[in-house]
Design a protein around this motif. Structure first.
Motif, PDB file in Angstrom:
ATOM      1  N   TYR A   2      76.150 123.789  44.956  1.00 26.40           N
ATOM      2  CA  TYR A   2      75.059 124.616  44.449  1.00 26.40           C
ATOM      3  C   TYR A   2      73.719 123.898  44.596  1.00 26.40           C
ATOM      4  CZ  TYR A   2      72.162 127.248  41.182  1.00 26.40           C
ATOM      5  OH  TYR A   2      71.147 127.978  40.615  1.00 26.40           O
ATOM      6  N   PHE A   3      73.673 122.626  44.245  1.00 25.11           N
ATOM      7  CA  PHE A   3      72.415 121.908  44.348  1.00 25.11           C
ATOM      8  C   PHE A   3      72.013 121.643  45.792  1.00 25.11           C
ATOM      9  CE2 PHE A   3      72.334 121.376  39.815  1.00 25.11           C
ATOM     10  CZ  PHE A   3      70.981 121.472  39.570  1.00 25.11           C
ATOM     11  N   LEU A   4      72.960 121.411  46.662  1.00 24.07           N
ATOM     12  CA  LEU A   4      72.627 121.287  48.082  1.00 24.07           C
ATOM     13  C   LEU A   4      72.025 122.587  48.597  1.00 24.07           C
ATOM     14  CD1 LEU A   4      75.706 119.295  49.436  1.00 24.07           C
ATOM     15  CD2 LEU A   4      73.335 118.483  49.238  1.00 24.07           C
ATOM     16  N   MET A   5      72.627 123.697  48.192  1.00 23.07           N
ATOM     17  CA  MET A   5      72.116 125.005  48.604  1.00 23.07           C
ATOM     18  C   MET A   5      70.738 125.270  48.000  1.00 23.07           C
ATOM     19  SD  MET A   5      72.530 127.733  50.419  1.00 23.07           S
ATOM     20  CE  MET A   5      74.233 127.912  50.848  1.00 23.07           C
ATOM     21  N   ARG A  30      66.456 134.257  56.972  1.00 21.09           N
ATOM     22  CA  ARG A  30      67.139 132.998  56.629  1.00 21.09           C
ATOM     23  C   ARG A  30      67.074 132.752  55.124  1.00 21.09           C
ATOM     24  NH1 ARG A  30      68.810 127.785  58.407  1.00 21.09           N
ATOM     25  NH2 ARG A  30      67.987 126.155  57.043  1.00 21.09           N
ATOM     26  N   ILE A  31      65.928 133.024  54.521  1.00 24.57           N
ATOM     27  CA  ILE A  31      65.765 132.845  53.079  1.00 24.57           C
ATOM     28  C   ILE A  31      66.715 133.766  52.324  1.00 24.57           C
ATOM     29  CG2 ILE A  31      64.162 133.132  51.136  1.00 24.57           C
ATOM     30  CD1 ILE A  31      61.920 132.292  53.149  1.00 24.57           C
ATOM     31  N   GLU A  32      66.809 135.015  52.750  1.00 17.64           N
ATOM     32  CA  GLU A  32      67.708 135.973  52.098  1.00 17.64           C
ATOM     33  C   GLU A  32      69.159 135.540  52.228  1.00 17.64           C
ATOM     34  OE1 GLU A  32      66.638 139.707  53.872  1.00 17.64           O
ATOM     35  OE2 GLU A  32      64.871 139.939  52.576  1.00 17.64           O
ATOM     36  N   ALA A  33      69.557 135.042  53.391  1.00 11.79           N
ATOM     37  CA  ALA A  33      70.940 134.580  53.589  1.00 11.79           C
ATOM     38  C   ALA A  33      71.231 133.382  52.695  1.00 11.79           C
ATOM     39  CB  ALA A  33      71.171 134.229  55.052  1.00 11.79           C
ATOM     40  N   MET A  34      70.285 132.469  52.608  1.00 13.37           N
ATOM     41  CA  MET A  34      70.469 131.298  51.757  1.00 13.37           C
ATOM     42  C   MET A  34      70.524 131.698  50.286  1.00 13.37           C
ATOM     43  SD  MET A  34      68.090 128.522  53.653  1.00 13.37           S
ATOM     44  CE  MET A  34      68.854 127.086  52.929  1.00 13.37           C
ATOM     45  N   ASP A  35      69.708 132.670  49.894  1.00  8.23           N
ATOM     46  CA  ASP A  35      69.717 133.133  48.511  1.00  8.23           C
ATOM     47  C   ASP A  35      71.051 133.788  48.173  1.00  8.23           C
ATOM     48  OD1 ASP A  35      68.439 133.444  45.962  1.00  8.23           O
ATOM     49  OD2 ASP A  35      68.191 135.570  46.432  1.00  8.23           O
ATOM     50  N   MET A  36      71.609 134.530  49.111  1.00  8.57           N
ATOM     51  CA  MET A  36      72.930 135.133  48.874  1.00  8.57           C
ATOM     52  C   MET A  36      73.985 134.040  48.696  1.00  8.57           C
ATOM     53  SD  MET A  36      73.006 138.454  51.373  1.00  8.57           S
ATOM     54  CE  MET A  36      74.749 138.687  51.088  1.00  8.57           C
ATOM     55  N   GLY A  37      73.924 133.006  49.511  1.00 11.43           N
ATOM     56  CA  GLY A  37      74.862 131.893  49.379  1.00 11.43           C
ATOM     57  C   GLY A  37      74.696 131.171  48.052  1.00 11.43           C
ATOM     58  N   ARG A  38      73.455 130.972  47.661  1.00  5.88           N
ATOM     59  CA  ARG A  38      73.151 130.310  46.383  1.00  5.88           C
ATOM     60  C   ARG A  38      73.696 131.139  45.222  1.00  5.88           C
ATOM     61  NH1 ARG A  38      67.806 129.555  43.040  1.00  5.88           N
ATOM     62  NH2 ARG A  38      67.419 131.671  43.711  1.00  5.88           N
ATOM     63  N   ARG A  39      73.460 132.435  45.256  1.00 10.33           N
ATOM     64  CA  ARG A  39      73.964 133.306  44.187  1.00 10.33           C
ATOM     65  C   ARG A  39      75.489 133.344  44.157  1.00 10.33           C
ATOM     66  NH1 ARG A  39      71.317 138.724  45.054  1.00 10.33           N
ATOM     67  NH2 ARG A  39      70.812 137.864  47.072  1.00 10.33           N
ATOM     68  N   GLY A  40      76.115 133.308  45.336  1.00 12.95           N
ATOM     69  CA  GLY A  40      77.575 133.285  45.396  1.00 12.95           C
ATOM     70  C   GLY A  40      78.144 132.040  44.735  1.00 12.95           C
ATOM     71  N   LEU A  41      77.560 130.879  45.022  1.00  9.86           N
ATOM     72  CA  LEU A  41      78.000 129.639  44.387  1.00  9.86           C
ATOM     73  C   LEU A  41      77.754 129.682  42.880  1.00  9.86           C
ATOM     74  CD1 LEU A  41      76.729 127.034  46.996  1.00  9.86           C
ATOM     75  CD2 LEU A  41      79.124 127.520  46.426  1.00  9.86           C
ATOM     76  N   HIS A  42      76.625 130.241  42.491  1.00  5.64           N
ATOM     77  CA  HIS A  42      76.296 130.355  41.069  1.00  5.64           C
ATOM     78  C   HIS A  42      77.312 131.248  40.362  1.00  5.64           C
ATOM     79  CE1 HIS A  42      73.605 130.921  37.554  1.00  5.64           C
ATOM     80  NE2 HIS A  42      73.206 129.709  37.899  1.00  5.64           N
ATOM     81  N   ASN A  43      77.673 132.343  40.998  1.00  5.12           N
ATOM     82  CA  ASN A  43      78.678 133.238  40.425  1.00  5.12           C
ATOM     83  C   ASN A  43      80.027 132.541  40.289  1.00  5.12           C
ATOM     84  OD1 ASN A  43      76.834 135.328  40.267  1.00  5.12           O
ATOM     85  ND2 ASN A  43      77.574 136.360  42.100  1.00  5.12           N
ATOM     86  N   ARG A  71      73.709 131.944  33.069  1.00  7.95           N
ATOM     87  CA  ARG A  71      72.586 131.159  32.543  1.00  7.95           C
ATOM     88  C   ARG A  71      73.062 129.823  31.979  1.00  7.95           C
ATOM     89  NH1 ARG A  71      71.113 136.841  30.646  1.00  7.95           N
ATOM     90  NH2 ARG A  71      69.733 137.517  32.314  1.00  7.95           N
ATOM     91  N   LEU A  72      74.222 129.820  31.332  1.00  8.59           N
ATOM     92  CA  LEU A  72      74.786 128.560  30.843  1.00  8.59           C
ATOM     93  C   LEU A  72      75.150 127.643  32.013  1.00  8.59           C
ATOM     94  CD1 LEU A  72      77.031 129.772  27.883  1.00  8.59           C
ATOM     95  CD2 LEU A  72      74.964 128.348  27.729  1.00  8.59           C
ATOM     96  N   PHE A  73      75.645 128.220  33.101  1.00  7.42           N
ATOM     97  CA  PHE A  73      75.954 127.406  34.275  1.00  7.42           C
ATOM     98  C   PHE A  73      74.690 126.742  34.815  1.00  7.42           C
ATOM     99  CE2 PHE A  73      76.544 126.836  38.872  1.00  7.42           C
ATOM    100  CZ  PHE A  73      77.583 125.917  38.839  1.00  7.42           C
ATOM    101  N   THR A  74      73.582 127.447  34.796  1.00 12.32           N
ATOM    102  CA  THR A  74      72.305 126.851  35.213  1.00 12.32           C
ATOM    103  C   THR A  74      71.991 125.635  34.354  1.00 12.32           C
ATOM    104  OG1 THR A  74      71.441 128.979  35.981  1.00 12.32           O
ATOM    105  CG2 THR A  74      69.817 127.255  35.481  1.00 12.32           C
ATOM    106  N   LEU A  75      72.207 125.747  33.055  1.00  8.34           N
ATOM    107  CA  LEU A  75      71.928 124.622  32.152  1.00  8.34           C
ATOM    108  C   LEU A  75      72.908 123.476  32.364  1.00  8.34           C
ATOM    109  CD1 LEU A  75      71.026 126.534  28.883  1.00  8.34           C
ATOM    110  CD2 LEU A  75      69.497 125.599  30.624  1.00  8.34           C
ATOM    111  N   ILE A  76      74.153 123.790  32.655  1.00  2.00           N
ATOM    112  CA  ILE A  76      75.139 122.750  32.947  1.00  2.00           C
ATOM    113  C   ILE A  76      74.711 121.986  34.203  1.00  2.00           C
ATOM    114  CG2 ILE A  76      77.519 122.336  33.692  1.00  2.00           C
ATOM    115  CD1 ILE A  76      78.235 124.782  31.836  1.00  2.00           C
ATOM    116  N   CYS A  77      74.240 122.712  35.180  1.00  5.51           N
ATOM    117  CA  CYS A  77      73.738 122.051  36.389  1.00  5.51           C
ATOM    118  C   CYS A  77      72.540 121.158  36.053  1.00  5.51           C
ATOM    119  CB  CYS A  77      73.341 123.087  37.439  1.00  5.51           C
ATOM    120  SG  CYS A  77      74.738 123.928  38.205  1.00  5.51           S
ATOM    121  N   ALA A  78      71.665 121.634  35.190  1.00  8.07           N
ATOM    122  CA  ALA A  78      70.497 120.844  34.795  1.00  8.07           C
ATOM    123  C   ALA A  78      70.911 119.546  34.125  1.00  8.07           C
ATOM    124  CB  ALA A  78      69.596 121.658  33.870  1.00  8.07           C
ATOM    125  N   LEU A  79      71.956 119.594  33.335  1.00  6.14           N
ATOM    126  CA  LEU A  79      72.461 118.378  32.694  1.00  6.14           C
ATOM    127  C   LEU A  79      73.124 117.459  33.701  1.00  6.14           C
ATOM    128  CD1 LEU A  79      74.103 119.746  29.446  1.00  6.14           C
ATOM    129  CD2 LEU A  79      72.192 118.150  29.574  1.00  6.14           C
TER     130      LEU A  79
END
Length: 164
Positions: free
Chosen positions: A98-101, A116-129, A152-160
């Protein structure tokens, strides 16, 4: 109120979230913004139900101790409710990917073509899901959260987890 087996599920929510400052590394402005938005969005609307414990609303303190994710849950008056400790092992690959993406995405939004941005955003959202579903699965039988709250909690876990 519902029930799971013999345990009572209390439907309530989070009203305060803090992150362990000693765990948090230095961030780029983009990552810090994601963290602040995630906290704001969780507090604005969330579904957080602790199974078989005192009824909230709850305060949540997230930290990482000895390579484990710690959920310290208390009431608004700081009365301790419970603590859940989860292994970070199931999250490691997805957080790394997720962080690499995210890094690639934030670099791309500066100059890459829209497609390219849209494709990367879809990949990022897929990993987040995927990370969000892992969190829901790991909390099963302890805390019920809806998918938006888990995201949203996963976002915070990544931040930690991310040390910059």
């Amino acid at each position: 109120m519902g029930s799971v087996g013999d345990e009572k599920i209390l439907h309530t929510c989070l009203v305060n979230i803090t992150l362990d400052e000693s765990t948090i590394g230095q961030y780029s402005a983009d990552v810090e913004h994601e963290r602040q938005v995630a906290i704001f969005d969780i507090l604005d609307c969330n579904s957080f139900c602790v199974i078989g414990k005192a009824e909230g609303p709850y305060c949540l303190h997230l930290s990482i101790r000895e390579n484990r994710l710690v959920f310290d849950i208390s009431l608004e008056d700081q009365t301790a409710v419970t603590q859940f400790i989860l292994s970070l092992s199931p999250f490691r690959r997805i957080i790394k990917d997720y962080f690499l993406m995210c890094e690639s995405y934030f670099d791309a939004i500066k100059s890459a073509p829209r497609s390219r941005i849209e494709a990367m955003d879809m990949g990022r959202r897929g990993l987040h899901n995927e990370g969000s579903q892992i969190l829901i699965d790991r909390l099963e039988g302890k805390i019920n959260v809806d998918f938006d709250t888990a995201r949203r909690l996963f976002t915070l876990i990544c931040a930690l987890h991310w040390k910059g």
